[in-house]
Design an enzyme around this catalytic site. Structure first.
Site, short mmCIF file in Angstrom:
data_model
loop_
_atom_site.label_atom_id
_atom_site.label_comp_id
_atom_site.label_asym_id
_atom_site.label_seq_id
_atom_site.Cartn_x
_atom_site.Cartn_y
_atom_site.Cartn_z
N PHE A 287 35.32 25.88 15.51
CA PHE A 287 34.36 27.00 15.40
C PHE A 287 34.57 27.84 14.14
CE2 PHE A 287 34.34 27.30 20.37
CZ PHE A 287 33.77 26.04 20.44
N GLY B 265 37.35 44.27 8.72
CA GLY B 265 36.38 43.25 8.34
C GLY B 265 35.36 42.98 9.44
N GLU C 243 34.00 36.33 16.39
CA GLU C 243 34.97 37.35 15.93
C GLU C 243 35.53 38.18 17.09
OE1 GLU C 243 34.20 39.65 12.36
OE2 GLU C 243 33.18 37.94 11.47
C1 LIG Z 1 28.96 30.85 15.96
C2 LIG Z 1 30.43 31.10 16.07
C3 LIG Z 1 31.16 31.33 14.91
C4 LIG Z 1 32.54 31.50 14.99
N1 LIG Z 1 33.26 31.66 13.84
C5 LIG Z 1 34.62 31.72 13.91
C6 LIG Z 1 35.40 31.77 12.71
O1 LIG Z 1 34.87 31.82 11.60
N2 LIG Z 1 36.74 31.73 12.83
C7 LIG Z 1 37.38 31.68 14.05
O2 LIG Z 1 38.58 31.67 14.09
N3 LIG Z 1 36.66 31.65 15.19
C8 LIG Z 1 35.31 31.66 15.15
N4 LIG Z 1 34.57 31.61 16.29
C9 LIG Z 1 35.27 31.56 17.56
C10 LIG Z 1 35.15 32.85 18.36
O3 LIG Z 1 35.87 33.89 17.74
C11 LIG Z 1 35.64 32.54 19.76
O4 LIG Z 1 34.75 31.60 20.33
C12 LIG Z 1 35.71 33.79 20.61
O5 LIG Z 1 36.71 34.65 20.13
C13 LIG Z 1 35.97 33.45 22.07
O6 LIG Z 1 37.08 32.64 22.16
P1 LIG Z 1 37.01 31.25 22.91
O7 LIG Z 1 35.80 30.53 22.51
O8 LIG Z 1 38.30 30.58 22.71
O9 LIG Z 1 36.78 31.63 24.43
P2 LIG Z 1 37.88 31.82 25.55
O10 LIG Z 1 39.14 32.35 24.98
O11 LIG Z 1 37.90 30.61 26.38
O12 LIG Z 1 37.24 33.03 26.39
C14 LIG Z 1 36.13 32.84 27.25
C15 LIG Z 1 35.77 34.18 27.84
O13 LIG Z 1 36.88 34.71 28.58
C16 LIG Z 1 36.96 36.10 28.43
N5 LIG Z 1 38.25 36.47 27.80
C17 LIG Z 1 38.99 35.72 26.94
N6 LIG Z 1 40.09 36.39 26.55
C18 LIG Z 1 40.03 37.59 27.16
C19 LIG Z 1 40.88 38.74 27.16
N7 LIG Z 1 41.99 38.79 26.41
N8 LIG Z 1 40.52 39.80 27.90
C20 LIG Z 1 39.38 39.77 28.65
N9 LIG Z 1 38.54 38.72 28.69
C21 LIG Z 1 38.87 37.65 27.97
C22 LIG Z 1 35.77 36.51 27.55
O14 LIG Z 1 34.69 36.86 28.37
C23 LIG Z 1 35.45 35.24 26.79
O15 LIG Z 1 34.08 35.18 26.39
C24 LIG Z 1 33.19 31.47 16.25
C25 LIG Z 1 32.44 31.29 17.42
C26 LIG Z 1 31.08 31.10 17.34
C27 LIG Z 1 30.30 30.91 18.59
#
Ligand SMILES: Cc1cc2nc3c(=O)[nH]c(=O)nc-3n(C[C@H](O)[C@H](O)[C@H](O)COP(=O)(O)OP(=O)(O)OC[C@H]3O[C@@H](n4cnc5c(N)ncnc54)[C@H](O)[C@@H]3O)c2cc1C
Length: 378
Positions: free
Chosen positions: A156, A241, A362
């Site tokens: 991602f 940022g 983010e």
């Molecule tokens: C279009 C797009 C662009 C992106 N660009 C980047 C990028 O440039 N660089 C990069 O590194 N990442 C990027 N990401 C990744 C993005 O930051 C993550 O998808 C996001 O942070 C959620 O992490 P995850 O997908 O691992 O979900 P998971 O960690 O599986 O979390 C799923 C859900 O669980 C809940 N959750 C998770 N952790 C917690 C917590 N600590 N407390 C409470 N609730 C929680 C939230 O509701 C979350 O939505 C991008 C994602 C998308 C969709």
């Protein structure tokens, strides 16, 4: 808002506004439909000097500050939230991260060509095990003599087709688990970009998978040294940022409101303009109120940052409130369009889809709320 801006900020905003209205807006639906990285528009943003907004003058930038940067991303977000999302990584997230944590040599080597538009930058933390779940991250920086070897898989990554990547990885320091960030250049042996995702929103942003197999990372490419304690990983992005991302979400809501007002004024229902229906006018004015409130929070926070009062809770509050507001507004306003809003021809549902991504990218809203909870309950 413009009454708070200096003459120079108004000048830069107007450059961004013209770029957004004249060059980006006519291309926005196509970027979304074709899901193609708009390399020419990204290059054009660089030509206009926008890549240097957050880069200090000694490294070739404008040092224009986070308020101006957000004003610019807001303008671009009105036309194409997905382009603004990509640019928020290029213009805000990566320069802030490198400027906060980088050595003078790293800033000279990487920020100078970023300001000039030669470097396309990305920041990659997320792994299949989760973004914030750093204890489970498999990407490792292993010491190799004076240098490091990078192995692992990142997912991602916005601007997966970048030329310079800031990549997080676990490591160990004197037997203690730690976290580091490597500056990886395109073409380094052992580094390849895998698939690009086909996704709901932010289409065209080349969300890529990054694969690292024994990539030799010179010691001087470790950003700001190795950190002990996994909790420190948030320093990677430089929270400030994140505000650029909020600005692009705010612009998304404003773009949707402008398009919806125009549509509602031109649509006839039951022999009268649709704006004679009270729910429609309330939705429009409610959206306006919500946008203005979100804007106040965002620019209060950017001004606090510029005064040296960097309050992580305020920044996380922006990420939650501005992005949640943008989605609420876009989702509600889509209702004004009825069935027409569901059709690709009107192209307006891209605002709602792009705003939906803002609740995740983010850092999901809930991770921000968790961060705030830890602080206010301490
Ligand atoms: C279009 C797009 C662009 C992106 N660009 C980047 C990028 O440039 N660089 C990069 O590194 N990442 C990027 N990401 C990744 C993005 O930051 C993550 O998808 C996001 O942070 C959620 O992490 P995850 O997908 O691992 O979900 P998971 O960690 O599986 O979390 C799923 C859900 O669980 C809940 N959750 C998770 N952790 C917690 C917590 N600590 N407390 C409470 N609730 C929680 C939230 O509701 C979350 O939505 C991008 C994602 C998308 C969709």
């Amino acid at each position: 808002m413009s009454h708070f801006l200096s003459d120079e900020q108004v000048r830069i905003r107007d450059v961004a506004r013209e770029f957004a209205q004249v060059e980006v807006s006519p291309r926005a639906a196509e970027i979304d439909n074709k899901d193609e990285f708009p390399a020419d528009l990204v290059r054009r943003a660089a030509e206009l000097g926008l890549f240097g907004l957050m880069i200090p003058q000694e490294y070739g930038g404008l040092d224009a500050g986070i308020t101006t940067t957000c004003v610019v991303l807001e303008e671009i977000g009105k036309a194409s939230p997905s382009l603004a999302g990509m640019l928020s990584v290029q213009i805000a997230l990566c320069p802030v991260s490198m400027n906060t944590a980088g050595t003078p040599e790293q800033k000279t080597k990487y920020l100078v060509p970023s300001a000039s538009g030669e470097n396309l930058m990305a920041l990659s933390a997320t792994e299949p095990s989760g973004m914030m779940n750093t204890a489970a991250h498999q990407t490792r920086l292993t010491p190799d003599g004076e240098n490091y070897r990078l192995n692992g898989l990142k997912i991602f990554c916005t601007q997966g087709s970048a030329t310079v990547y800031i990549v997080g990885g676990r490591t160990s320091v004197d037997g203690q688990e730690g976290y580091g960030a490597a500056i990886v250049e395109k073409g380094m042996p052992g580094f390849e970009v895998g698939k690009y995702e086909n996704k709901l929103g932010w289409r065209g942003s080349n969300t890529g998978t990054l694969i690292f197999t024994d990539v030799l990372i010179p010691r001087e490419n470790i950003l700001g040294g190795i950190l002990t304690g996994l909790g420190e990983v948030s320093g990677l992005g430089g929270l400030t940022g994140n505000l650029g991302h909020c600005a692009s979400a705010l612009g998304c809501a404003e773009g949707m409101l402008a398009k919806t007002i125009e549509y509602a004024k031109g649509r006839e229902l039951y022999g009268q303009p649709m704006t004679a229906l009270q729910p429609i006018t309330y939705w429009l004015s409610e959206a306006w109120v919500k946008i203005e409130a979100a804007r106040s929070l965002l620019y209060t926070t950017t001004r606090m940052v510029e005064e040296g009062r960097i309050d992580p809770n305020m920044i996380m509050a922006c990420k939650v409130h501005v992005c949640e507001t943008a989605f609420e507004v876009c989702n509600r306003l889509l209702q004004v369009w009825g069935g027409h809003g569901m059709m690709n021809d009107t192209g307006v549902h891209r605002y709602m889809r792009d705003a939906r991504v803002d609740l995740i990218a983010e850092g999901a809203s809930e991770t921000m709320l968790s961060g705030i909870a830890q602080s206010i309950l301490a």
